[in-house]
Design a protein around this motif. Structure first.
Motif, PDB file in Angstrom:
ATOM      1  N   ASN A  50       3.918   5.735  -5.503  1.00 55.76           N
ATOM      2  CA  ASN A  50       3.845   5.763  -6.960  1.00 55.76           C
ATOM      3  C   ASN A  50       2.795   6.763  -7.448  1.00 55.76           C
ATOM      4  O   ASN A  50       3.026   7.508  -8.400  1.00 55.76           O
ATOM      5  CB  ASN A  50       3.555   4.376  -7.525  1.00 55.76           C
ATOM      6  CG  ASN A  50       4.744   3.456  -7.440  1.00 55.76           C
ATOM      7  OD1 ASN A  50       5.871   3.896  -7.274  1.00 55.76           O
ATOM      8  ND2 ASN A  50       4.487   2.166  -7.546  1.00 55.76           N
ATOM      9  N   GLU A  69       0.829  -1.207   0.000  1.00 58.07           N
ATOM     10  CA  GLU A  69       0.000   0.000   0.000  1.00 58.07           C
ATOM     11  C   GLU A  69       0.864   1.258   0.000  1.00 58.07           C
ATOM     12  O   GLU A  69       0.548   2.231  -0.685  1.00 58.07           O
ATOM     13  CB  GLU A  69      -0.954  -0.006   1.190  1.00 58.07           C
ATOM     14  CG  GLU A  69      -2.049  -1.039   1.059  1.00 58.07           C
ATOM     15  CD  GLU A  69      -2.878  -1.207   2.310  1.00 58.07           C
ATOM     16  OE1 GLU A  69      -2.482  -0.718   3.390  1.00 58.07           O
ATOM     17  OE2 GLU A  69      -3.953  -1.831   2.223  1.00 58.07           O
ATOM     18  N   GLU A 116       2.302   1.742  -3.497  1.00 53.70           N
ATOM     19  CA  GLU A 116       1.266   2.255  -4.391  1.00 53.70           C
ATOM     20  C   GLU A 116       1.014   3.736  -4.139  1.00 53.70           C
ATOM     21  O   GLU A 116       0.858   4.523  -5.076  1.00 53.70           O
ATOM     22  CB  GLU A 116      -0.024   1.451  -4.230  1.00 53.70           C
ATOM     23  CG  GLU A 116       0.072   0.046  -4.781  1.00 53.70           C
ATOM     24  CD  GLU A 116      -1.133  -0.809  -4.456  1.00 53.70           C
ATOM     25  OE1 GLU A 116      -2.003  -0.367  -3.665  1.00 53.70           O
ATOM     26  OE2 GLU A 116      -1.214  -1.933  -4.978  1.00 53.70           O
ATOM     27  N   GLU A 117       0.966   4.136  -2.864  1.00 58.11           N
ATOM     28  CA  GLU A 117       0.755   5.540  -2.502  1.00 58.11           C
ATOM     29  C   GLU A 117       1.902   6.415  -3.026  1.00 58.11           C
ATOM     30  O   GLU A 117       1.667   7.481  -3.595  1.00 58.11           O
ATOM     31  CB  GLU A 117       0.656   5.667  -0.981  1.00 58.11           C
ATOM     32  CG  GLU A 117       0.485   7.080  -0.490  1.00 58.11           C
ATOM     33  CD  GLU A 117       0.500   7.172   1.028  1.00 58.11           C
ATOM     34  OE1 GLU A 117       0.842   8.252   1.539  1.00 58.11           O
ATOM     35  OE2 GLU A 117       0.185   6.169   1.704  1.00 58.11           O
TER      36      GLU A 117
END
Length: 69
Positions: free
Chosen positions: A55, A49, A52-53
């Motif tokens: 990115n 997570e 992803e954040e």
């Protein structure tokens, strides 16, 4: 979501080549072992997570270089 009950030293097999074994249970913590091919990436959910954040922030240009290093 499939929910299974396992005891210490019991395993679950995924896709015929990934084995997840319960190694130890201590109160609220469960220690697991994972046997998988080297090409299979294994990440803790909170790490995935965060990646992803970061990115998404990079795509938006919202990144702080002080926290990057």
């Amino acid at each position: 979501m499939l929910v299974l009950t396992r005891r210490r030293n019991e395993s679950v097999i995924l896709n015929e080549n990934i084995e997840i074994t319960i190694l130890e249970i201590d109160g609220d913590q469960v220690k697991i072992g994972i046997k998988a091919p080297k090409e299979v990436e294994i990440l803790r959910k909170e790490i995935m997570e965060k990646i992803e954040e970061e990115n998404m922030n990079a795509l938006k240009g919202n990144y702080d270089l002080k926290n990057f290093f």
